[in-house]
Design a protein around this motif. Sequence first.
Motif, short mmCIF file in Angstrom:
data_model
loop_
_atom_site.label_atom_id
_atom_site.label_comp_id
_atom_site.label_asym_id
_atom_site.label_seq_id
_atom_site.Cartn_x
_atom_site.Cartn_y
_atom_site.Cartn_z
N TRP A 181 44.22 92.79 49.35
CA TRP A 181 44.95 91.73 48.47
C TRP A 181 45.72 92.61 47.32
O TRP A 181 46.60 91.87 46.65
CB TRP A 181 43.85 90.85 47.98
N TYR A 182 45.12 93.83 47.12
CA TYR A 182 45.62 94.49 45.96
C TYR A 182 47.15 94.85 46.18
O TYR A 182 47.81 94.86 45.19
CB TYR A 182 44.86 95.95 45.80
N TRP A 183 47.89 94.74 47.05
CA TRP A 183 49.10 94.97 47.51
C TRP A 183 49.89 93.69 46.96
O TRP A 183 51.05 93.93 46.21
CB TRP A 183 49.50 94.93 49.14
N LEU A 184 49.31 92.37 46.78
CA LEU A 184 49.72 91.50 46.40
C LEU A 184 50.15 91.39 44.77
O LEU A 184 50.99 91.33 44.10
CB LEU A 184 48.91 90.02 46.53
N VAL A 185 49.13 92.05 44.35
CA VAL A 185 49.08 92.21 42.73
C VAL A 185 50.10 93.45 42.29
O VAL A 185 50.87 93.20 41.42
CB VAL A 185 47.47 92.74 42.28
N ILE A 186 50.05 94.41 43.23
CA ILE A 186 50.98 95.57 42.72
C ILE A 186 52.07 95.28 42.95
O ILE A 186 53.13 95.59 42.18
CB ILE A 186 50.62 96.80 43.55
N VAL A 187 52.82 94.48 44.14
CA VAL A 187 54.06 94.23 44.20
C VAL A 187 54.61 92.98 43.42
O VAL A 187 55.76 93.24 42.83
CB VAL A 187 54.01 93.77 45.75
N THR A 188 53.82 92.25 42.79
CA THR A 188 54.29 91.13 42.15
C THR A 188 54.53 91.57 40.71
O THR A 188 55.40 91.00 39.94
CB THR A 188 53.23 90.01 42.13
N VAL A 189 53.78 92.41 40.06
CA VAL A 189 53.91 92.96 39.08
C VAL A 189 55.33 93.65 38.88
O VAL A 189 56.01 93.73 38.01
CB VAL A 189 52.74 93.68 38.36
N ARG A 190 55.35 94.56 39.91
CA ARG A 190 56.79 95.21 39.98
C ARG A 190 57.97 94.53 40.16
O ARG A 190 58.95 94.64 39.56
CB ARG A 190 56.71 96.31 40.84
N LEU A 191 57.64 93.53 40.90
CA LEU A 191 58.83 92.49 41.22
C LEU A 191 59.28 91.79 39.89
O LEU A 191 60.49 91.53 39.69
CB LEU A 191 58.33 91.29 42.31
N TRP A 192 58.30 91.24 39.20
CA TRP A 192 58.31 90.69 38.06
C TRP A 192 58.97 91.50 36.66
O TRP A 192 59.97 91.17 36.18
CB TRP A 192 57.26 90.17 37.30
N LEU A 193 58.89 92.87 36.97
CA LEU A 193 59.36 93.63 35.76
C LEU A 193 60.76 94.37 36.23
O LEU A 193 61.55 94.42 35.32
CB LEU A 193 58.35 95.21 35.90
N GLN A 194 61.27 94.24 37.47
CA GLN A 194 62.45 94.74 37.59
C GLN A 194 63.41 93.99 38.25
O GLN A 194 64.63 94.51 38.43
CB GLN A 194 62.44 96.05 38.59
N ALA A 195 63.10 92.83 38.65
CA ALA A 195 64.15 91.99 39.45
C ALA A 195 65.40 91.55 38.60
O ALA A 195 66.32 91.48 38.86
CB ALA A 195 63.32 90.57 40.05
N GLY A 196 64.87 91.24 37.11
CA GLY A 196 66.12 91.05 36.19
C GLY A 196 67.01 92.22 36.08
O GLY A 196 68.18 91.67 35.76
N PHE A 197 66.49 93.42 36.10
CA PHE A 197 67.25 94.45 35.71
C PHE A 197 68.44 94.65 36.96
O PHE A 197 69.72 94.90 36.84
CB PHE A 197 66.62 95.64 35.61
N TYR A 198 67.98 94.31 38.29
CA TYR A 198 68.87 94.47 39.55
C TYR A 198 69.79 93.18 39.36
O TYR A 198 70.93 93.29 40.16
CB TYR A 198 68.07 94.66 40.75
N MET A 199 69.21 92.08 39.08
CA MET A 199 70.13 90.78 38.93
C MET A 199 71.41 91.04 38.12
O MET A 199 72.42 90.72 38.49
CB MET A 199 69.30 89.75 38.25
N ILE A 200 71.18 91.97 37.15
CA ILE A 200 72.46 92.38 36.27
C ILE A 200 73.33 93.17 36.86
O ILE A 200 74.47 92.75 36.76
CB ILE A 200 72.04 92.86 35.03
N LEU A 201 72.85 93.74 37.80
CA LEU A 201 73.86 94.79 38.75
C LEU A 201 74.65 93.96 39.74
O LEU A 201 75.73 93.84 39.98
CB LEU A 201 73.02 95.83 39.45
N PHE A 202 73.95 92.68 40.38
CA PHE A 202 74.29 92.00 41.23
C PHE A 202 75.43 91.07 40.64
O PHE A 202 76.54 90.68 41.13
CB PHE A 202 73.33 91.41 42.17
N LEU A 203 75.22 90.46 39.34
CA LEU A 203 75.94 89.43 38.57
C LEU A 203 77.18 90.44 38.49
O LEU A 203 78.21 89.98 38.62
CB LEU A 203 75.39 89.40 37.28
#
Length: 307
Positions: free
Chosen positions: A164-186
Amino acid sequence: MTRTAGRLRERNRALWFWVFVGPSVLGLLVFTYVPLGWSVWLSFFDAHNTVTPDTFVGLDNYTALLKDDAFTSSLWTFCVFTLFIVPATYAASLALALMVNRLRRAQAFFRSVFFLPAACSYVVAALIWKMSIFNGVRFGLANTLLGYVGVDQVAWLSTTDPPWYWLVIVTVRLWLQAGFYMILFLAGLQRISPTLYEAAAVDGARPGWQVFRHITFPQLRATSVAVVLLLVINAFQAFDEFYNLLSDARGYPPYARPPLVYLYYTALGQGQNLGLGSAGAVLLALIIAVVTVGQARWFGLGRKEAG
């Protein structure tokens, strides 16, 4: 007079150029290139508890590292992390960009809201995930929600079967960086010519999946390649969330140990084997370079498209 004035102007331009650029060049040299060169030099020496060794060992550090099961296991940890985080971040950031791009009002507001987590510290976010959301006791948010539906508490960061630790690690990184790459796609979406959509509508293309598949997604090819490259490189450099989520007073567990965490304990742990740690850093840099170049060639980055 004219030649003299011209020379003075050129000298002033050169002077002001170095006034503004010089500090950055000096900082880059002192804090980046010199440590890199020193690390490569240390990797060929037996450097226990010293940065000025005198015992040359050649490639012994590299061979010892490649035979170390802990190091090879850390590379597998990176592969698993990449397998999770790259597709998840790519899909989430692209979905956010498509959603924000379609907004008629308050587009700047939502763009800022989704980008805001990118300004958050990885350490702070990891501690929030560890102590508040996935606490592992009944006071954690995740376990509280599971308790409402009658599910037993889960020790998120210490349960290895299932991991289950993968769920914690992946979600925190996803929350942190999704917005940055959203700007690139925009930025990529806003470069697509509206005439392509108008022509598709005239040809009878249905809005939605059909237009996205045949127009929007192909036009985002260059942006997609850049995003995937950056995601893989950043996955190689993962450290803060792993270390702050999984380590405690007893140290770091034997599982989910990425390369940088392994090198941290090798170079700065009890043995302080700086030679072995430097060899690991060089190998990691070479792996990143090979993977990046391989991806670039695979995707045809920089290759001219056929007219």
